[in-house]
Write a protein that holds these residues in place. Sequence first.
Motif, PDB file in Angstrom:
ATOM      1  N   ARG A   1      31.639 -18.683 -54.591  1.00 49.37           N
ATOM      2  CA  ARG A   1      30.462 -19.445 -54.187  1.00 49.37           C
ATOM      3  C   ARG A   1      29.987 -18.986 -52.815  1.00 49.37           C
ATOM      4  O   ARG A   1      30.799 -18.764 -51.914  1.00 49.37           O
ATOM      5  CB  ARG A   1      30.765 -20.950 -54.154  1.00 49.37           C
ATOM      6  N   THR A   2      28.676 -18.879 -52.666  1.00 52.35           N
ATOM      7  CA  THR A   2      28.095 -18.439 -51.394  1.00 52.35           C
ATOM      8  C   THR A   2      28.213 -19.541 -50.346  1.00 52.35           C
ATOM      9  O   THR A   2      27.808 -20.681 -50.584  1.00 52.35           O
ATOM     10  CB  THR A   2      26.621 -18.047 -51.587  1.00 52.35           C
ATOM     11  N   VAL A   3      28.757 -19.180 -49.187  1.00 60.52           N
ATOM     12  CA  VAL A   3      28.923 -20.149 -48.098  1.00 60.52           C
ATOM     13  C   VAL A   3      28.208 -19.698 -46.827  1.00 60.52           C
ATOM     14  O   VAL A   3      28.256 -20.383 -45.804  1.00 60.52           O
ATOM     15  CB  VAL A   3      30.423 -20.399 -47.813  1.00 60.52           C
ATOM     16  N   GLY A   4      27.551 -18.567 -46.881  1.00 62.24           N
ATOM     17  CA  GLY A   4      26.814 -18.087 -45.720  1.00 62.24           C
ATOM     18  C   GLY A   4      25.962 -16.881 -46.089  1.00 62.24           C
ATOM     19  O   GLY A   4      26.295 -16.140 -47.022  1.00 62.24           O
ATOM     20  N   THR A   5      24.856 -16.698 -45.382  1.00 61.84           N
ATOM     21  CA  THR A   5      23.923 -15.613 -45.681  1.00 61.84           C
ATOM     22  C   THR A   5      23.397 -15.014 -44.381  1.00 61.84           C
ATOM     23  O   THR A   5      23.208 -15.730 -43.385  1.00 61.84           O
ATOM     24  CB  THR A   5      22.740 -16.120 -46.529  1.00 61.84           C
ATOM     25  N   ALA A   6      23.177 -13.708 -44.389  1.00 58.75           N
ATOM     26  CA  ALA A   6      22.556 -13.017 -43.253  1.00 58.75           C
ATOM     27  C   ALA A   6      21.763 -11.840 -43.793  1.00 58.75           C
ATOM     28  O   ALA A   6      21.859 -11.496 -44.983  1.00 58.75           O
ATOM     29  CB  ALA A   6      23.618 -12.553 -42.262  1.00 58.75           C
ATOM     30  N   ASN A   7      20.980 -11.226 -42.939  1.00 57.34           N
ATOM     31  CA  ASN A   7      20.217 -10.041 -43.313  1.00 57.34           C
ATOM     32  C   ASN A   7      20.847  -8.792 -42.711  1.00 57.34           C
ATOM     33  O   ASN A   7      21.374  -8.828 -41.576  1.00 57.34           O
ATOM     34  CB  ASN A   7      18.769 -10.137 -42.854  1.00 57.34           C
ATOM     35  N   VAL A   8      20.769  -7.695 -43.433  1.00 53.44           N
ATOM     36  CA  VAL A   8      21.257  -6.418 -42.925  1.00 53.44           C
ATOM     37  C   VAL A   8      20.298  -5.923 -41.846  1.00 53.44           C
ATOM     38  O   VAL A   8      19.082  -5.959 -42.010  1.00 53.44           O
ATOM     39  CB  VAL A   8      21.352  -5.388 -44.066  1.00 53.44           C
ATOM     40  N   ARG A   9      20.861  -5.476 -40.731  1.00 51.25           N
ATOM     41  CA  ARG A   9      20.029  -4.933 -39.665  1.00 51.25           C
ATOM     42  C   ARG A   9      19.605  -3.508 -40.018  1.00 51.25           C
ATOM     43  O   ARG A   9      20.126  -2.890 -40.941  1.00 51.25           O
ATOM     44  CB  ARG A   9      20.802  -4.975 -38.339  1.00 51.25           C
ATOM     45  N   GLN A  10      18.629  -2.987 -39.271  1.00 43.13           N
ATOM     46  CA  GLN A  10      18.135  -1.646 -39.539  1.00 43.13           C
ATOM     47  C   GLN A  10      19.227  -0.601 -39.436  1.00 43.13           C
ATOM     48  O   GLN A  10      19.158   0.466 -40.051  1.00 43.13           O
ATOM     49  CB  GLN A  10      16.991  -1.305 -38.569  1.00 43.13           C
ATOM     50  N   SER A  11      20.254  -0.888 -38.684  1.00 44.32           N
ATOM     51  CA  SER A  11      21.386   0.030 -38.541  1.00 44.32           C
ATOM     52  C   SER A  11      22.291   0.026 -39.760  1.00 44.32           C
ATOM     53  O   SER A  11      23.175   0.877 -39.887  1.00 44.32           O
ATOM     54  CB  SER A  11      22.210  -0.356 -37.310  1.00 44.32           C
ATOM     55  N   GLY A  12      22.085  -0.942 -40.661  1.00 44.83           N
ATOM     56  CA  GLY A  12      22.967  -1.090 -41.812  1.00 44.83           C
ATOM     57  C   GLY A  12      24.093  -2.079 -41.588  1.00 44.83           C
ATOM     58  O   GLY A  12      24.853  -2.385 -42.515  1.00 44.83           O
ATOM     59  N   ARG A  13      24.205  -2.603 -40.380  1.00 43.67           N
ATOM     60  CA  ARG A  13      25.279  -3.550 -40.065  1.00 43.67           C
ATOM     61  C   ARG A  13      24.795  -4.992 -40.253  1.00 43.67           C
ATOM     62  O   ARG A  13      23.599  -5.271 -40.257  1.00 43.67           O
ATOM     63  CB  ARG A  13      25.789  -3.344 -38.631  1.00 43.67           C
ATOM     64  N   TYR A  14      25.744  -5.898 -40.363  1.00 39.89           N
ATOM     65  CA  TYR A  14      25.434  -7.312 -40.517  1.00 39.89           C
ATOM     66  C   TYR A  14      26.578  -8.138 -39.943  1.00 39.89           C
ATOM     67  O   TYR A  14      27.695  -7.633 -39.707  1.00 39.89           O
ATOM     68  CB  TYR A  14      25.239  -7.679 -41.998  1.00 39.89           C
ATOM     69  N   THR A  15      26.308  -9.410 -39.712  1.00 43.50           N
ATOM     70  CA  THR A  15      27.325 -10.375 -39.292  1.00 43.50           C
ATOM     71  C   THR A  15      27.075 -11.684 -40.023  1.00 43.50           C
ATOM     72  O   THR A  15      25.950 -12.208 -40.003  1.00 43.50           O
ATOM     73  CB  THR A  15      27.283 -10.625 -37.771  1.00 43.50           C
ATOM     74  N   VAL A  16      28.105 -12.195 -40.673  1.00 46.92           N
ATOM     75  CA  VAL A  16      28.052 -13.525 -41.286  1.00 46.92           C
ATOM     76  C   VAL A  16      29.195 -14.342 -40.705  1.00 46.92           C
ATOM     77  O   VAL A  16      30.179 -13.789 -40.220  1.00 46.92           O
ATOM     78  CB  VAL A  16      28.170 -13.457 -42.826  1.00 46.92           C
ATOM     79  N   ASN A  17      29.057 -15.643 -40.750  1.00 49.39           N
ATOM     80  CA  ASN A  17      30.053 -16.524 -40.142  1.00 49.39           C
ATOM     81  C   ASN A  17      30.838 -17.280 -41.206  1.00 49.39           C
ATOM     82  O   ASN A  17      30.257 -17.987 -42.034  1.00 49.39           O
ATOM     83  CB  ASN A  17      29.380 -17.522 -39.201  1.00 49.39           C
ATOM     84  N   ALA A  18      32.170 -17.114 -41.151  1.00 53.72           N
ATOM     85  CA  ALA A  18      33.059 -17.889 -42.006  1.00 53.72           C
ATOM     86  C   ALA A  18      33.550 -19.109 -41.243  1.00 53.72           C
ATOM     87  O   ALA A  18      33.574 -19.117 -40.006  1.00 53.72           O
ATOM     88  CB  ALA A  18      34.242 -17.037 -42.455  1.00 53.72           C
ATOM     89  N   GLN A  19      33.942 -20.136 -41.971  1.00 52.29           N
ATOM     90  CA  GLN A  19      34.429 -21.372 -41.351  1.00 52.29           C
ATOM     91  C   GLN A  19      35.536 -21.943 -42.242  1.00 52.29           C
ATOM     92  O   GLN A  19      35.246 -22.603 -43.244  1.00 52.29           O
ATOM     93  CB  GLN A  19      33.289 -22.386 -41.197  1.00 52.29           C
ATOM     94  N   PRO A  20      36.789 -21.632 -41.913  1.00 53.26           N
ATOM     95  CA  PRO A  20      37.899 -22.126 -42.746  1.00 53.26           C
ATOM     96  C   PRO A  20      37.798 -23.634 -42.968  1.00 53.26           C
ATOM     97  O   PRO A  20      37.638 -24.399 -42.019  1.00 53.26           O
ATOM     98  CB  PRO A  20      39.136 -21.752 -41.942  1.00 53.26           C
ATOM     99  N   ALA A  21      37.876 -24.036 -44.231  1.00 56.85           N
ATOM    100  CA  ALA A  21      37.677 -25.452 -44.578  1.00 56.85           C
ATOM    101  C   ALA A  21      38.985 -26.218 -44.731  1.00 56.85           C
ATOM    102  O   ALA A  21      38.976 -27.445 -44.785  1.00 56.85           O
ATOM    103  CB  ALA A  21      36.871 -25.553 -45.856  1.00 56.85           C
TER     104      ALA A  21
END
Length: 355
Positions: free
Chosen positions: A305-325
């Motif tokens: 299940r999706t718990v977070g979303t972000a967009n890929v930067r022009q460099s090809g890199r991305y950052t999404v945030n996890a949060q242990p439940a």
Amino acid sequence: MRIRLIAALLVTPLAALTLTAPTALAASPNPDLTVTAARIPRTTPVLVSSLNTVPVTVEVDAKYAWADADPNTTLFGILHRSGGVGPLTYLITPPLKRYEGTTQDGKWRGVVNVPSTANGTFELTGIMVGQYWPGSGDMTDPTPVPGTPPKLTVVGSNLPKITARVLPDPVPYGANYSIRWSVINGSTGKPYGSRLKVWLANDNGCVEQFGGPAYLTDTNGYLTKAYPADYGNFLNCLQLPGNPAPIGALGLFVNRPKRAVVVSATPSKTSAPVGSIVPVNGTVSGAPGNCPVNLQRLYGATAWRTVGTANVRQSGRYTVNAQPAYKGNIPYRVSFPRCGNYLAGVSKTFTIKGI
């Protein structure tokens, strides 16, 4: 000033260009222009067929109070679709010229060239100073017509149908290509029987300017045009000439080979307190900038299940945030959904321990 034309495109690679009325660069009408009345003397429907146009008189009473106004100042009108179905959503008049009074308080007259592709009901909703294209307008919104806008009913027949075939399809990156354009009678499915003048353009030429380059189809309505490789990165279009704007158009982005992606994902921590934020960094091969990535968490044995979303930067890199439940090892992965010419992909599973 040059008046911009915004072309709204469908998201499919091949799409009819919906030519929309000019979008002004300011937020209010010209304070120096007051429209006191507007008329379309014709009261009967306009019957027009195929690529023909019918001139219909438009009259405007207006006051233009700009101190440095030219005695030869022209106006132009904008007619928006208010009913019916047809390829065009608006009509624009060529310059309306003053025939009575003064620029400061006068009457202007001209025509709107009505094509079959209008086919519906249009209302004269706004007036601007200058001429439509190439423009000398005043960078303001149209001045509304007072009262009930004059209406014009158009009955179009034998409307043109524009199609295109790209060769090769898909077009490899870095390769030249050609487009075989076709303009036929949409009602009969047959050619019009004569060579037709068309405008072919690329990129901004499809949405911000009209008038060429001009080409002729053959008598069967076909025209094949070769394009250099870099044109494949932008919009290509065929426009049917009109005055002052095209009477119809078709635009396309060429198909490209689908690209497989490799998704990597690395959490900044392998353990963290429950409820805390753990950035997850990664890359998507090919650098599909602005495409989304989804951080997914495993629920049960098989449900991601999706718990977070972000967009890929022009460099090809991305950052999404996890949060242990909860406390314990929690499986995560990053999913890249299909985006444009990039195929879907998913990272290896990784674990963050909630403590």
